[in-house]
Design an enzyme around this catalytic site. Sequence first.
Site, PDB file in Angstrom:
ATOM      1  N   ASP A  78       0.850  -1.190   0.000  1.00 17.78           N
ATOM      2  CA  ASP A  78       0.000   0.000   0.000  1.00 17.78           C
ATOM      3  C   ASP A  78       0.884   1.238   0.000  1.00 17.78           C
ATOM      4  O   ASP A  78       2.087   1.154   0.238  1.00 17.78           O
ATOM      5  CB  ASP A  78      -0.940   0.004   1.217  1.00 17.78           C
ATOM      6  CG  ASP A  78      -0.232  -0.483   2.468  1.00 17.78           C
ATOM      7  OD1 ASP A  78       0.943  -0.134   2.656  1.00 17.78           O
ATOM      8  OD2 ASP A  78      -0.860  -1.218   3.243  1.00 17.78           O
ATOM      9  N   ASP A  80       1.378   4.881   1.617  1.00 22.31           N
ATOM     10  CA  ASP A  80       1.008   5.857   2.643  1.00 22.31           C
ATOM     11  C   ASP A  80       1.614   7.199   2.266  1.00 22.31           C
ATOM     12  O   ASP A  80       2.715   7.259   1.710  1.00 22.31           O
ATOM     13  CB  ASP A  80       1.548   5.425   4.014  1.00 22.31           C
ATOM     14  CG  ASP A  80       0.900   4.138   4.491  1.00 22.31           C
ATOM     15  OD1 ASP A  80      -0.243   3.868   4.074  1.00 22.31           O
ATOM     16  OD2 ASP A  80       1.537   3.403   5.266  1.00 22.31           O
ATOM     17  N   ASP A 162      10.982   3.787  12.720  1.00 19.43           N
ATOM     18  CA  ASP A 162      11.792   2.749  13.365  1.00 19.43           C
ATOM     19  C   ASP A 162      13.173   2.556  12.740  1.00 19.43           C
ATOM     20  O   ASP A 162      14.192   2.603  13.432  1.00 19.43           O
ATOM     21  CB  ASP A 162      11.022   1.413  13.454  1.00 19.43           C
ATOM     22  CG  ASP A 162      10.267   1.058  12.178  1.00 19.43           C
ATOM     23  OD1 ASP A 162      10.454   1.740  11.149  1.00 19.43           O
ATOM     24  OD2 ASP A 162       9.505   0.069  12.215  1.00 19.43           O
TER      25      ASP A 162
HETATM   26  P1  ATP Z   1       5.041  -3.667   5.606  1.00 17.00           P
HETATM   27  O1  ATP Z   1       5.531  -3.669   4.212  1.00 17.00           O
HETATM   28  O2  ATP Z   1       5.162  -4.989   6.228  1.00 17.00           O
HETATM   29  O3  ATP Z   1       3.696  -3.025   5.780  1.00 17.00           O
HETATM   30  P2  ATP Z   1       5.953  -1.248   6.770  1.00 17.00           P
HETATM   31  O4  ATP Z   1       7.327  -0.755   7.094  1.00 17.00           O
HETATM   32  O5  ATP Z   1       5.177  -0.498   5.746  1.00 17.00           O
HETATM   33  O6  ATP Z   1       6.089  -2.772   6.393  1.00 17.00           O
HETATM   34  P3  ATP Z   1       3.822  -0.573   8.535  1.00 17.00           P
HETATM   35  O7  ATP Z   1       3.401  -1.242   9.809  1.00 17.00           O
HETATM   36  O8  ATP Z   1       2.886  -0.490   7.413  1.00 17.00           O
HETATM   37  O9  ATP Z   1       5.141  -1.315   8.107  1.00 17.00           O
HETATM   38  O10 ATP Z   1       4.326   0.874   8.957  1.00 17.00           O
HETATM   39  C1  ATP Z   1       4.468   1.958   8.060  1.00 17.00           C
HETATM   40  C2  ATP Z   1       5.615   2.836   8.504  1.00 17.00           C
HETATM   41  O11 ATP Z   1       5.374   3.367   9.809  1.00 17.00           O
HETATM   42  C3  ATP Z   1       6.963   2.132   8.610  1.00 17.00           C
HETATM   43  O12 ATP Z   1       7.630   2.060   7.376  1.00 17.00           O
HETATM   44  C4  ATP Z   1       7.688   2.979   9.618  1.00 17.00           C
HETATM   45  O13 ATP Z   1       8.221   4.131   8.994  1.00 17.00           O
HETATM   46  C5  ATP Z   1       6.588   3.407  10.556  1.00 17.00           C
HETATM   47  N1  ATP Z   1       6.446   2.509  11.695  1.00 17.00           N
HETATM   48  C6  ATP Z   1       5.685   1.397  11.784  1.00 17.00           C
HETATM   49  N2  ATP Z   1       5.790   0.812  12.974  1.00 17.00           N
HETATM   50  C7  ATP Z   1       6.637   1.564  13.683  1.00 17.00           C
HETATM   51  C8  ATP Z   1       7.142   1.496  15.012  1.00 17.00           C
HETATM   52  N3  ATP Z   1       6.803   0.505  15.819  1.00 17.00           N
HETATM   53  N4  ATP Z   1       8.006   2.475  15.411  1.00 17.00           N
HETATM   54  C9  ATP Z   1       8.332   3.484  14.590  1.00 17.00           C
HETATM   55  N5  ATP Z   1       7.908   3.589  13.338  1.00 17.00           N
HETATM   56  C10 ATP Z   1       7.058   2.664  12.878  1.00 17.00           C
HETATM   57 MG    MG Z   2       3.038  -0.853   5.255  1.00 16.69          MG
END
Ligand code: ATP
Ligand code: MG
Length: 467
Positions: A78, A80, A162
Amino acid sequence: MIRKLLHRVFNRNTPASTSTRSSSAVPHVIRREQHGITRDHINSCALKVTSTLQEAGYSAFVVGGAARDLLLGLVPKDFDVATNATPEEVRAIFRRSRIIGRRFRLVHVMCGAETVEVSTFRGSTSVGEEDGITADTHADEHGRLLRDNIFGSQEEDARRRDFTVNALFFDPVHEEIWDYLSGYEDIKARRLRVIGDPVRRYREDPVRMLRVVRLAAKLDMQIDPDSAAPIGDLAPLLRNVPPSRLFDEMLKLLLSGHALACVIDLRSRGLHHGLLPMLDVILEQPLGERFITLALKNTDERVRQEKPVSPGFLFAALLWHEVIAAWNIRQTAGEKLIPALHQAMDDVLAVQNGNLAIPRRYDAVMKEIWAMQPRFTGRSGRRPFRLLEHPRFRAAYDFMLLRCESGEVDEELGNWWKAFQHASTREREDMLLKDETQKKRRRSRSRRKSTATDKDSTSNAVTDEQE
Ligand code: ATP
Ligand code: MG
């Protein structure tokens, strides 16, 4: 109009008026010729949202996982968007949008069937003297962050994320990557690095320890040694995380398509204890380990082939050896086979629900799959036909095949059912008739009925009498 113009001239890429902090950092801007990502790589809704926000004078970027995945040559799940516009300002621009969340306010913008999540740059609420924030305002006694909803600058928004690779911003209009924390370099080196001090960042949010393991497996990246080192010592902090959040992260991990690699890594880092109570015990048992390995491998293959995966099936598999253990104890104590199985299922689920490890909504599927297992040995009369008609037959059958593959039950049983399903009605009748062992079993059952009850509590193999 004048407001838009002023925004465009003076405020491009600076925090919105509601921001609480300012930032002086200058990002490293990487141009399209270098990074190779074009606006065609992002979906039309995200493109529309970012360009409309920019036309309105705000800054707007595709951020987080999507920017990272594009740079790694992967297809993002997705898109964001992060912006310096406040949720109200975003809401005012897009007719089909709504503000969601009370504490952590985001805007969902809809275009056709697509939805893009738009968040306002958020500031750091890290516990530290440089922030002038005291631990009791925003964190619990372990340093876990309880608040992270203060607006901030773009750089602060990068810093509160993160990992460096998750803190990259892609501007689809100008086709630029904005990088405040050397995330681009880390992407190229395939290195997962925690932003800031890893110990402090894991304390703020222990779930980051699970995320680093999941992302390393999913993205085929190495965890930077400084980011990996504190994990073993800090693993117990996961106990303070609300169970529902832990469950969501575990589900992401189990359905990532890399569950087996993740579980092996979690275990090697001591992160599995208390995390999934099922893994604590089961991974130590040779047969349980084999069964779980097969179940996870199977799930990974399905996810990678984009086939549907049922979490209920997976949990049923992960807990099966717990059920068997509880079942055996109850049989040894003199309970009848089938009531003992049902009680054992309830025992195991009570522990899981008690820990809130697995929400109750999965109980029904798990129970059905388990309860159907003894029925596979009933290969005479109308029983196999009735089983075939069961709405959950497919799941229970796949489960039984896993049991065969793990060596828990004879492979012959799986082969018989495979053949039975594909046979014509006539052939099916023949298969039943040919099944001499069933007849023998039935004869011995009637013989046994007249003598003492036999309780073979040492065997896990389910026999026809158990029906
Ligand atoms: P995925 O592809 O599995 O969705 P993702 O990195 O996009 O991985 P998300 O949970 O969708 O994971 O989170 C979106 C964004 O929000 C991350 O890329 C990161 O920048 C931030 N984020 C998510 N969880 C945390 C956390 N626990 N602490 C700090 N930043 C976070
Ligand atoms: Mg994501």
